[in-house]
Write an enzyme that holds these catalytic residues in place. Structure first.
Site, PDB file in Angstrom:
ATOM      1  N   CYS A 122       0.805  -1.226   0.000  1.00 64.81           N
ATOM      2  CA  CYS A 122       0.000   0.000   0.000  1.00 64.81           C
ATOM      3  C   CYS A 122       0.838   1.276   0.000  1.00 64.81           C
ATOM      4  O   CYS A 122       0.627   2.180  -0.817  1.00 64.81           O
ATOM      5  CB  CYS A 122      -0.977  -0.018   1.176  1.00 64.81           C
ATOM      6  SG  CYS A 122      -0.209   0.028   2.826  1.00 64.81           S
ATOM      7  N   HIS A 170      -2.852   1.171   6.707  1.00 63.21           N
ATOM      8  CA  HIS A 170      -3.139   1.092   5.272  1.00 63.21           C
ATOM      9  C   HIS A 170      -3.311   2.513   4.717  1.00 63.21           C
ATOM     10  O   HIS A 170      -3.783   3.415   5.415  1.00 63.21           O
ATOM     11  CB  HIS A 170      -4.422   0.278   5.026  1.00 63.21           C
ATOM     12  CG  HIS A 170      -4.675   0.013   3.573  1.00 63.21           C
ATOM     13  ND1 HIS A 170      -3.838  -0.739   2.793  1.00 63.21           N
ATOM     14  CD2 HIS A 170      -5.695   0.410   2.736  1.00 63.21           C
ATOM     15  CE1 HIS A 170      -4.313  -0.810   1.556  1.00 63.21           C
ATOM     16  NE2 HIS A 170      -5.444  -0.114   1.496  1.00 63.21           N
ATOM     17  N   HIS A 182      -5.819   1.959  -4.406  1.00 66.43           N
ATOM     18  CA  HIS A 182      -4.847   1.416  -3.438  1.00 66.43           C
ATOM     19  C   HIS A 182      -4.399   0.027  -3.843  1.00 66.43           C
ATOM     20  O   HIS A 182      -4.981  -0.606  -4.739  1.00 66.43           O
ATOM     21  CB  HIS A 182      -5.468   1.378  -2.035  1.00 66.43           C
ATOM     22  CG  HIS A 182      -6.690   0.503  -1.952  1.00 66.43           C
ATOM     23  ND1 HIS A 182      -7.009  -0.213  -0.812  1.00 66.43           N
ATOM     24  CD2 HIS A 182      -7.689   0.219  -2.835  1.00 66.43           C
ATOM     25  CE1 HIS A 182      -8.139  -0.870  -1.003  1.00 66.43           C
ATOM     26  NE2 HIS A 182      -8.570  -0.619  -2.220  1.00 66.43           N
TER      27      HIS A 182
END
Length: 206
Positions: A122, A170, A182
């Site tokens: 990420c 994240h 993402h």
């Protein structure tokens, strides 16, 4: 009177030579009009009893015609050259560069620790997009990015901002209209998701 007549003849002959030279250099043969041919015929055949005033007027008309044709050709050339120049591409905004770059990598597989188009995690994805799109270093990890950016609420998020999820575990890039892009998780690929399925904690202006 004779001297004046001779001067007219010299003017006519000189003008005809200039006209003929101009056409041989810059004009196609088929573009020579009737007045040009008439002058040429008058000079070549040495016609007698020639009305010099008429002849002079004919030369002036021919010169005017040549100038008009040259102006028309120059205008056509200018317009052709102008049409051949491609329009300048629109200037991309900061947000536009980020979105375009991020979307380019949809489908790239998630790889833990990945920081290249061969595979992203990420934060590897967000840092890569910012570097490629803007030449901006925002930090390799989510924590580094959180330290580098200005924290704002999700409601204040702007297109291109980094969104932070799960307390900093994240991150993704906000695309606007309630969507973000993402690198989700192992076994998945870079993709677009709605915020309604994964609420963000806050956004980062970087």
């Amino acid at each position: 009177m004779l001297k004046k007549r001779n001067n007219k003849i010299k003017f006519i002959v000189a003008t005809f030579i200039l006209i003929s030279t101009g056409f041989s250099v810059s004009t196609k043969a088929e573009e020579i009009t009737k007045p040009h041919l008439k002058i040429q015929d008058e000079v070549i055949n040495h016609r007698t009893g020639l009305n010099l005033d008429y002849f002079t007027g004919l030369v002036h008309d021919t010169v005017k015609s040549v100038k008009q044709e040259q102006a028309t050709v120059q205008k056509q050339v200018h317009e052709t050259e102008k049409a051949a120049v491609p329009p300048s591409p629109p200037v991309k905004t900061r947000e536009g560069k980020l979105i375009e770059t991020a979307n380019r990598y949809q489908g790239v597989p998630y790889v833990y620790g990945g920081t290249t188009p061969d595979g992203f995690d990420c934060s590897g994805f967000t840092s890569y997009v910012y570097r490629e799109a803007l030449g901006q270093e925002i930090g390799r990890t989510t924590w580094a990015q959180m330290s580098a950016g200005q924290q704002v609420s999700v409601e204040e998020a702007k297109v291109g901002d980094v969104l932070v999820f799960f307390g900093g575990n994240h991150v993704g890039i906000y695309l606007g209209n309630g969507q973000f892009i993402h690198a989700p998780q192992p076994g998945d690929v870079v993709s677009v998701s709605p915020l309604s399925t994964m609420p963000a904690d806050f956004a980062l202006h970087l």
